[in-house]
Design an enzyme around this catalytic site. Sequence first.
Site: not given
Length: 324
Positions: A89-92, A94
């Site tokens: 994760g940690l990709c908005g 996406y």
Amino acid sequence: MASGQERILRRRIKSIDATKKITRAMELIAASRIVRAQARVRAARPYSDKVTAVIANLASAGGEADHPLLREPAEVSKVAYVVIAADRGLCGGYNNNVLRATERAIAADAAEGRDYELVLSGRKALGYFRFRDYRIAAGFEGFSDQPSYADAQQIAAAATALFEDGCQRVMLAYTQFHSMGSQEVAIVPFMPLETSDIGDTDADADAGAGGPDGGYEFEPEPAAILERLLPRYAEARLYSAVLEASASEHAARQRAMKAATDNAEDLKTNLTRVMNRARQDAITTEIMEIVGGAEALSQTSGGEVDLLSDTIEARTANLFRARE
């Protein structure tokens, strides 16, 4: 000694500072990986273009094979979805964007009486659909950062098996990479392969090159070669989609981590202001207590107490040093 509120604010500022260092490092790592991902996308295009050109030449030479990948279904009762998401994760938005788009497409098919199968790539896709009790035919994970052609072959083999085993259509759900600031979720047909699109792509390439078409002689027959090349064409298309999804993931992560870093800096600035105000209030309160104590001593002793005596000055100086 610092007050309780000031100690809490100092701990929060220290925690935010540590988080900001992490998000800044992740932003830099994502930025460096985008460059490599874009280079891999560009490097994979010549192979895909050549396979497409050869298939178009075979089709024009009369190579019409009765291959399952070319059979147009008379009726579609089951649709398979190949969903490409990330392992982390940690990709908005996406992951959520492609997963929600797939979920809406499945719901639309269900409204028309069509069944579904899922081939998932990425831990986030597996966790999302498994938690919601969707039927998962195959799942792959562990390579979203740096996918290889072998990974694309595994996914293509699972999708081909579903297509040959009762799914009349296979859709590909992934995030198309247009530029650093532009990525778009797309759900496009994957199987059966559309020969009209293959021919159009080759015609456009020939028109761009501006050269005459050459004649080819094939050995063995064009139909036999076409049957061998069609699976490679499907793998090349899927590999291109996986590479674009990887580049989109890194771009989305860079934007998300930059936003997190900027937000951490703003929050740290605001908390520092609040802490300084609390510190000033505490210092003012303690100075007033010192002055009030001196006044009380003067009234008790019946004499006058010098408020600027060495003792009071020393206490005030110690108070300021303790606050620093």
